[in-house]
Motif scaffolding. Sequence first.
Motif, short mmCIF file in Angstrom:
data_model
loop_
_atom_site.label_atom_id
_atom_site.label_comp_id
_atom_site.label_asym_id
_atom_site.label_seq_id
_atom_site.Cartn_x
_atom_site.Cartn_y
_atom_site.Cartn_z
N PRO A 188 0.81 -1.23 0.00
CA PRO A 188 0.00 0.00 0.00
C PRO A 188 0.84 1.27 0.00
CG PRO A 188 -0.97 -1.60 1.48
CD PRO A 188 0.35 -2.18 1.04
N SER A 189 1.97 1.24 0.68
CA SER A 189 2.82 2.44 0.73
C SER A 189 3.36 2.83 -0.63
CB SER A 189 3.98 2.21 1.71
OG SER A 189 4.76 1.10 1.31
N ASP A 190 3.38 1.89 -1.58
CA ASP A 190 3.84 2.23 -2.93
C ASP A 190 2.96 3.30 -3.56
OD1 ASP A 190 5.81 0.33 -2.68
OD2 ASP A 190 4.77 -1.20 -3.85
N LEU A 191 1.70 3.37 -3.14
CA LEU A 191 0.78 4.36 -3.71
C LEU A 191 1.15 5.79 -3.32
CD1 LEU A 191 -2.72 2.66 -3.44
CD2 LEU A 191 -1.18 2.75 -5.39
N ALA A 207 -6.68 8.88 3.76
CA ALA A 207 -5.99 8.74 5.05
C ALA A 207 -6.58 7.58 5.84
CB ALA A 207 -6.07 10.04 5.84
N TYR A 208 -7.90 7.46 5.79
CA TYR A 208 -8.58 6.35 6.48
C TYR A 208 -8.15 5.01 5.89
CZ TYR A 208 -12.43 3.25 7.83
OH TYR A 208 -13.17 2.20 8.30
N TRP A 209 -8.09 4.93 4.55
CA TRP A 209 -7.70 3.67 3.91
C TRP A 209 -6.26 3.29 4.26
CZ3 TRP A 209 -4.02 1.98 0.39
CH2 TRP A 209 -4.22 0.70 -0.13
N PHE A 210 -5.34 4.25 4.18
CA PHE A 210 -3.94 3.96 4.51
C PHE A 210 -3.81 3.52 5.97
CE2 PHE A 210 -2.74 6.73 0.80
CZ PHE A 210 -1.97 5.77 0.14
N GLU A 214 -2.50 0.06 7.90
CA GLU A 214 -1.37 0.28 8.81
C GLU A 214 -0.20 0.95 8.09
OE1 GLU A 214 -0.51 -3.47 10.62
OE2 GLU A 214 -2.33 -3.45 11.84
N VAL A 215 -0.54 1.95 7.30
CA VAL A 215 0.44 2.73 6.55
C VAL A 215 0.18 4.20 6.82
CG1 VAL A 215 1.28 3.33 4.24
CG2 VAL A 215 0.59 0.98 4.74
N GLY A 216 1.24 4.99 6.89
CA GLY A 216 1.08 6.42 7.07
C GLY A 216 0.36 7.06 5.89
#
Length: 313
Positions: A188-191, A207-210, A214-216
Amino acid sequence: MGKAVGRLPLEAIRFFDAAGRHQSFAKAARELGVTRGAVAHRVRTLERYLETEMFERQPHGLALTEHGQTFLVEVQNTLSTLDRSAERFRVGSEARVLRLVAVEAFAEMWLMPRLAAFRSAHPEIVIKFETSLSDHHEVDPARREFDVWIAFVGSVPPTVQSEVLFEETLVPVCSPAFLESRERPERPSDLHEWPLLYDLAWDDYWAYWFASREVGASDMSRASGYRLYSMMIQAAVEGMGVALGHSMLIVPYLNRGTLMELFKPPVAAPARYFLVIAPGSGEKPEARVFRDWLRAEARKSSAHGKPAAMPAS
């Protein structure tokens, strides 16, 4: 309180209704065009008649008592019935009018393609249809006139009749051509490095999805925002970036292959679609017919755990 005498002080009912909806004598006074003292006096008159307190007087406002909450629901049901009866006499017709409100994205992408079928089955019902851009504010009969409201909210106030119509989930989506131009993201952080698209009404959903993954949060200052959810989805179809799709609304795009999901399974949305019936509207035949039809359509769309395809445009 003193012994109740005489007839019910009907002139106090509207004052109580306004005070109950606003939880404030001052706000009720502004709505009614009178003084705060006038509202407080009428409410006190009603309380003396009923021999019970309708409100808890607090330093910073009012709170309905248990009796007050119950009585407010009854009052709103009665006033709504009287308003509709007066309207029928005023226009001199027996037209069956359904006042419908729905959150805009749902109205445009899910309800409208199905509404013609309802109209064909019930040509005697006249539909007055309005949309709300988003339902971040609570569903409030005082805010607008309606019989049925399809809201996308976390909860609805207890003063209205409601039920959950759909659960909703969120999933990143993009066009196949856009994905081919890049390496498929592994995490997910790749996005964070991808161009993101968002709906201005739900600008905090990325922000909710990240956070759910468990991603910033990503730096949204570089993301593109759109006034309409349908515009954001169209931008994703055109290869302009990654949109956060509402699973219930993007089914036709997934079925046609114009959008692809990234990072399954979807994340539960912080809101749900509620079917809300205004006080007093539950007895309207047209509201009951529409509610039953909508429930049946919802069951079709939720069959086998996923939404059914929307009729082709």
